[in-house]
Design a protein around this motif. Structure first.
Motif, PDB file in Angstrom:
ATOM      1  N   THR A  83      85.393   8.745  87.287  1.00  0.00           N
ATOM      2  CA  THR A  83      84.874   8.933  86.041  1.00  0.00           C
ATOM      3  C   THR A  83      83.583   7.969  85.712  1.00  0.00           C
ATOM      4  N   SER A  84      83.943   6.616  86.019  1.00  0.00           N
ATOM      5  CA  SER A  84      83.060   5.706  85.580  1.00  0.00           C
ATOM      6  C   SER A  84      81.503   5.701  86.322  1.00  0.00           C
ATOM      7  N   PHE A  85      81.630   6.733  87.503  1.00  0.00           N
ATOM      8  CA  PHE A  85      80.194   6.843  88.205  1.00  0.00           C
ATOM      9  C   PHE A  85      79.186   7.479  87.235  1.00  0.00           C
ATOM     10  N   ALA A  86      79.665   8.176  85.904  1.00  0.00           N
ATOM     11  CA  ALA A  86      78.701   8.600  85.100  1.00  0.00           C
ATOM     12  C   ALA A  86      78.233   7.543  84.154  1.00  0.00           C
ATOM     13  N   ALA A  87      79.235   6.469  83.760  1.00  0.00           N
ATOM     14  CA  ALA A  87      78.912   5.269  82.796  1.00  0.00           C
ATOM     15  C   ALA A  87      80.197   4.405  83.142  1.00  0.00           C
ATOM     16  N   ARG A  88      79.538   3.062  83.296  1.00  0.00           N
ATOM     17  CA  ARG A  88      80.742   2.076  83.699  1.00  0.00           C
ATOM     18  C   ARG A  88      81.741   1.925  82.689  1.00  0.00           C
ATOM     19  N   GLU A  89      81.226   2.182  81.239  1.00  0.00           N
ATOM     20  CA  GLU A  89      82.246   1.930  80.385  1.00  0.00           C
ATOM     21  C   GLU A  89      83.376   2.889  80.075  1.00  0.00           C
ATOM     22  N   ALA A  90      83.169   4.115  80.956  1.00  0.00           N
ATOM     23  CA  ALA A  90      83.971   5.015  80.825  1.00  0.00           C
ATOM     24  C   ALA A  90      85.417   4.731  81.548  1.00  0.00           C
ATOM     25  N   GLU A 147     105.569  11.941  86.415  1.00  0.00           N
ATOM     26  CA  GLU A 147     105.801  12.816  87.613  1.00  0.00           C
ATOM     27  C   GLU A 147     104.638  13.984  87.413  1.00  0.00           C
ATOM     28  N   ARG A 148     104.548  14.527  86.026  1.00  0.00           N
ATOM     29  CA  ARG A 148     103.816  15.389  85.863  1.00  0.00           C
ATOM     30  C   ARG A 148     102.196  15.094  86.056  1.00  0.00           C
ATOM     31  N   LEU A 149     102.009  13.813  85.296  1.00  0.00           N
ATOM     32  CA  LEU A 149     100.703  13.283  85.727  1.00  0.00           C
ATOM     33  C   LEU A 149     100.381  13.118  87.125  1.00  0.00           C
ATOM     34  N   GLU A 150     101.294  12.736  87.994  1.00  0.00           N
ATOM     35  CA  GLU A 150     101.129  12.516  89.431  1.00  0.00           C
ATOM     36  C   GLU A 150     100.669  13.707  90.157  1.00  0.00           C
ATOM     37  N   ASN A 151     101.131  14.725  89.594  1.00  0.00           N
ATOM     38  CA  ASN A 151     101.003  16.175  90.280  1.00  0.00           C
ATOM     39  C   ASN A 151     100.120  17.014  89.706  1.00  0.00           C
ATOM     40  N   SER A 152      99.271  16.465  88.712  1.00  0.00           N
ATOM     41  CA  SER A 152      98.425  17.091  88.069  1.00  0.00           C
ATOM     42  C   SER A 152      97.103  17.194  88.925  1.00  0.00           C
ATOM     43  N   TYR A 153      96.102  18.138  88.329  1.00  0.00           N
ATOM     44  CA  TYR A 153      94.875  18.080  89.285  1.00  0.00           C
ATOM     45  C   TYR A 153      93.985  16.675  89.212  1.00  0.00           C
ATOM     46  N   ALA A 154      94.067  15.655  88.352  1.00  0.00           N
ATOM     47  CA  ALA A 154      93.649  14.252  88.131  1.00  0.00           C
ATOM     48  C   ALA A 154      94.488  13.444  89.210  1.00  0.00           C
ATOM     49  N   GLY A 155      95.999  13.561  89.147  1.00  0.00           N
ATOM     50  CA  GLY A 155      96.561  12.848  90.077  1.00  0.00           C
ATOM     51  C   GLY A 155      96.422  13.211  91.384  1.00  0.00           C
ATOM     52  N   ILE A 156      96.189  14.637  91.806  1.00  0.00           N
ATOM     53  CA  ILE A 156      96.081  14.970  93.281  1.00  0.00           C
ATOM     54  C   ILE A 156      94.650  14.327  93.682  1.00  0.00           C
ATOM     55  N   LEU A 157      93.697  14.419  92.760  1.00  0.00           N
ATOM     56  CA  LEU A 157      92.387  13.646  93.262  1.00  0.00           C
ATOM     57  C   LEU A 157      92.347  12.136  93.387  1.00  0.00           C
ATOM     58  N   GLY A 158      93.134  11.773  92.399  1.00  0.00           N
ATOM     59  CA  GLY A 158      93.533  10.221  92.552  1.00  0.00           C
ATOM     60  C   GLY A 158      94.084   9.829  94.036  1.00  0.00           C
ATOM     61  N   HIS A 159      95.194  10.676  94.428  1.00  0.00           N
ATOM     62  CA  HIS A 159      95.824  10.495  95.744  1.00  0.00           C
ATOM     63  C   HIS A 159      95.016  10.695  96.890  1.00  0.00           C
ATOM     64  N   VAL A 160      93.931  11.483  96.552  1.00  0.00           N
ATOM     65  CA  VAL A 160      93.098  12.081  97.977  1.00  0.00           C
ATOM     66  C   VAL A 160      92.222  10.730  98.135  1.00  0.00           C
ATOM     67  N   ILE A 161      91.832   9.990  97.094  1.00  0.00           N
ATOM     68  CA  ILE A 161      91.056   8.804  97.506  1.00  0.00           C
ATOM     69  C   ILE A 161      91.698   7.465  97.790  1.00  0.00           C
ATOM     70  N   GLU A 162      92.973   7.519  97.371  1.00  0.00           N
ATOM     71  CA  GLU A 162      93.758   6.278  97.287  1.00  0.00           C
ATOM     72  C   GLU A 162      93.981   5.395  98.608  1.00  0.00           C
ATOM     73  N   PRO A 163      93.931   6.155  99.578  1.00  0.00           N
ATOM     74  CA  PRO A 163      93.971   5.356 100.954  1.00  0.00           C
ATOM     75  C   PRO A 163      92.727   4.724 101.094  1.00  0.00           C
ATOM     76  N   ALA A 164      91.530   5.126 100.728  1.00  0.00           N
ATOM     77  CA  ALA A 164      90.320   4.468 100.770  1.00  0.00           C
ATOM     78  C   ALA A 164      90.206   3.147  99.857  1.00  0.00           C
ATOM     79  N   ILE A 165      90.974   3.069  98.766  1.00  0.00           N
ATOM     80  CA  ILE A 165      90.919   1.999  97.955  1.00  0.00           C
ATOM     81  C   ILE A 165      92.113   1.235  97.802  1.00  0.00           C
ATOM     82  N   ILE A 223      93.829   3.970  88.906  1.00  0.00           N
ATOM     83  CA  ILE A 223      92.272   3.251  89.042  1.00  0.00           C
ATOM     84  C   ILE A 223      91.466   4.052  89.767  1.00  0.00           C
ATOM     85  N   GLY A 224      91.755   4.827  90.711  1.00  0.00           N
ATOM     86  CA  GLY A 224      90.933   5.653  91.549  1.00  0.00           C
ATOM     87  C   GLY A 224      90.161   6.903  90.714  1.00  0.00           C
ATOM     88  N   ILE A 225      91.142   7.248  89.843  1.00  0.00           N
ATOM     89  CA  ILE A 225      90.709   8.131  88.752  1.00  0.00           C
ATOM     90  C   ILE A 225      89.455   7.635  87.668  1.00  0.00           C
TER      91      ILE A 225
END
Length: 704
Positions: A602-609, A569-587, A596-598
């Motif tokens: 991050t992997s737009f910098a490098a795929r292996e990320a 629950e903490r992860l889901e409400n973290s800054y990363a979780g919030i960012l992931g939930h913002v793009i979730e409807p699109a993906i 997976i959205g997160i």
């Protein structure tokens, strides 16, 4: 010559120049750029017998000083400009002893520039096998330079070459070549006065091709053009006359120097192999079989070393949690940095195997055959046979492959190749593919020898190649150009691979992968760990109160999973979780959740990320149990349905997204650098992302 000296290696393609460079410099080398130019500069150092240090530059391979590509232009630019920081004190011309007459054409041009020169006759062992006997002493006497017989592949004659470099004077001793002064004496004299040089051939070269060289001012360019106009300087006719004069001169030089008793059987074995390996039917079948063997081996041979690395990182994490004091720094180090780094290091065996095979195929001469064989096919799709080199090179990395497209003379062919090369699956996608395949494809053997996971991996590579060819075909009609392209290539003789070279390539490429990807992964892992550990204070306070109340009630049904649920629950409400939930409807239509959205971001910098991100997220979201990244992802469940997150449909959808999406900032940067415009990288980013989304959407909706 006192003090340290600069050496340049010059030679035709496929003369073993780069192998000699590796032998001379070993691991003491680096890659940079020539000043003001985007072409790669291979620089290395070696100790000479007299104690001096030699700085060695491996210049791009070229057939003559009249360039056909950007890379070839560098040779003249470095040798002709006395102010160029890369200009050598000595030039070592590397020539193929089995084809000396053609190789010496370049030697005579370089020697005429007046820089002290040494001739290194490579492949002398092969020449003897083919019945070619060269009188080294007589050749040296006629050319006026030291001629050193070597074999870079068998590491013979290298010390003799170092000794020759040590013995060379700062004064050019080479004999004058063909008399070219009589071709355009007035123009050459005028150019000499303008450029303040005593060298006739340098003046002639500048008249021929000063335009693309950046060593002159605009006034000097205009003055050279005026000289050409005044003296009716016809460049193309004079170049042809020069070539004829040089070959006539070489005929005199080589008279009585070469005794060829094996002319008839010289390339018999190569010709017989080519009849099969470049055959329209069997050639393609053999190529596909080789590709299958490579990808099958990547999975089959890497299993044990990967398992060892994986469990080593699990042990390190467990050991760290047991012996380091609890706190944010320990969590950052173990669950952030170590988890992210482990996601990269684990794939070293597969990367090493991939590069070993690429090195073997190049070393044996087979890769040149693939280029030749594919020329007719590629032309139908808007490219040339030379486009195959960047395409195959993209199996390793798109960045150097895009740069190698400079060898393609046609602007249209070159642009299309640059635009589609990133679609071919590179080594950065390999960790993503292998991780996802290991989750959803069983480790089975078909008919006792075909690895099902290896077959799936090959399928992903085939899909990417077909996509590149399809896009090239579309661009053939969109991009307009009047020029026609031609394909000229010399096929090298088949040879056994030089195993030390293969091992060196495996080491160098694996090191580059770890350090280059590692820097990005560690940076992303630290940022991601912070984003996944912290969040809005009011949300975290509410979660703490909620779980404190549950613990106070001592509800036995909830206490056993209390820590895990709280962490989730903490992860889901973290800054990363919030960012992931913002793009979730699109993906979500692609089968992806917010975690997976997160990873996609991050992997737009490098795929292996992607792998490092998954490792970090699932390390932050844990219940105290340390497990491998694969086990964590395999055990991940959808909170709404209770089904696994990584089903076959989701995994295949995700692999297709990574197969097509432009998730590599380095590639975007190099496309901009090569095209000198933001137009092409923006088009590339848009079309590849759109392709990735549509392909992923269709795959998930059909397979779910």
């Amino acid at each position: 010559m006192a003090g340290n000296i600069k050496i340049a290696l010059v030679g035709n393609p496929n003369t073993g120049k780069s192998t000699l460079f590796n032998l001379l410099t070993g691991l003491n080398q680096k890659i940079g750029n020539f000043p003001g130019i985007t072409v790669d500069k291979k620089l290395g150092y070696c100790k000479l017998p007299g104690g001096r240090q030699a700085e060695i530059t491996d210049l791009p391979g070229t057939y003559s000083l009249y360039p056909k590509s950007k890379d070839e232009r560098i040779v003249l630019q470095v040798l002709a400009d006395s102010n160029n920081p890369s200009r050598p004190d000595i030039v070592v011309v590397v020539a193929d002893a089995t084809n000396l007459r053609r190789n010496l054409l370049l030697y005579t041009q370089v020697a005429d520039l007046g820089i002290p020169t040494i001739l290194a006759l490579n492949m002398t062992d092969m020449a003897k096998k083919e019945g070619i006997d060269i009188n080294i002493h007589k050749l040296s006497e006629r050319l006026g330079v030291q001629v050193v017989p070597i074999s870079a592949r068998s590491n013979t004659g290298i010390n003799l070459l170092k000794q020759a470099i040590d013995n060379t004077t700062s004064i050019a001793t080479q004999a004058e070549g063909a008399d070219l002064h009589l071709m355009a004496p007035e123009a050459i004299e005028a150019a000499r006065e303008l450029l303040k040089t005593n060298n006739n051939y340098l003046a002639l070269q500048m008249l021929h091709q000063h335009e693309p060289l950046n060593i002159f001012s605009s006034g000097e360019h205009a003055a050279l053009e005026q000289i050409k106009k005044t003296h009716h300087f016809e460049s193309s006719k004079l170049q042809a006359a020069e070539t004829i004069a040089r070959y006539r001169y070489l005929g005199t030089v080589l008279s009585g120097v070469i005794e060829d008793t094996g002319a008839v059987r010289k390339f018999v074995i190569s010709d017989k192999l080519d009849a099969v390996l470049t055959n329209r039917f069997w050639g393609f079948l053999i190529f596909i079989a080789i590709l299958f063997f490579v990808f099958n081996s990547i999975f089959s041979w890497s299993t044990y070393p990967m398992d060892m690395i994986e469990y080593a990182f699990v042990w390190l994490t467990e050991y760290g949690h047991q012996h380091l004091p609890d706190g944010l720094l320990t969590n950052l180090l173990l669950d952030g940095v170590l988890a992210g780094l482990g996601g990269v290091v684990i794939f070293i065996p597969q990367i090493a195997i991939l590069f070993a095979f690429i090195s073997i195929l190049e070393d044996t001469g087979y890769m040149a055959r693939v280029t030749f064989m594919m020329d007719k096919v590629m032309r139908k799709f808007g490219m040339s046979g030379k486009s195959v080199v960047p395409m195959i090179g993209s199996l390793a990395c798109a960045v150097p492959s895009i740069m190698s497209a400079r060898n393609i003379e046609s602007w249209k062919d070159r642009i299309i190749t640059i635009m589609v090369a990133p679609l071919v699956s590179c080594s950065a996608r390999l960790p993503v593919y292998t991780l996802l395949i290991s989750l959803v494809v069983p480790q089975k053997m078909l008919w006792g020898f075909i690895n099902l996971q290896g077959l799936t991996l090959m399928g992903m590579y085939v899909i990417s190649i077909l996509a590149a060819v399809f896009v090239a075909f579309i661009m053939k009609f969109i991009i307009k150009a009047k020029e026609k392209s031609y394909f000229i290539m010399e096929l090298p003789v088949y040879r056994m691979p030089r195993w030390t070279n293969v091992l060196y390539t495996m080491y160098e490429k694996s090191k580059t992968f770890v350090f280059e990807a590692g820097k990005v992964i560690i940076a992303i892992s630290i940022v991601l760990w912070v984003l996944a550990t912290y969040g809005p204070s009011e949300r975290f306070e509410a979660i703490d109160k909620k779980y404190a109340a549950i613990e106070a009630k001592k509800d036995s049904s909830q206490v056993s999973t209390l820590e895990r649920d709280k962490a989730a629950e903490r992860l889901e409400n973290s800054y990363a979780g919030i960012l992931g939930h913002v793009i979730e409807p699109a993906i979500r239509p692609l089968g992806f959740d917010w975690k997976i959205g997160i990873a996609l971001i991050t992997s737009f910098a490098a795929r292996e990320a992607f792998v490092g991100t998954m490792a970090t997220i699932y390390s932050v979201d844990n219940d105290g149990e340390v497990a491998t990244i694969r086990n964590k992802m395999k055990g991940a469940r959808n909170p709404d349905t209770g089904l696994p997150v990584f089903t076959f449909a989701t995994a295949f959808s995700l692999m297709l997204f990574y197969a097509f999406a432009m998730q590599c900032m380095s590639t975007v940067a190099v496309v901009f650098r090569e095209t000198k415009s933001w137009k092409w990288p923006v088009i590339q980013l848009v079309y590849m992302t759109g392709m990735a989304y549509v392909a992923s959407l269709i795959a998930y909706q059909l397979l779910k």
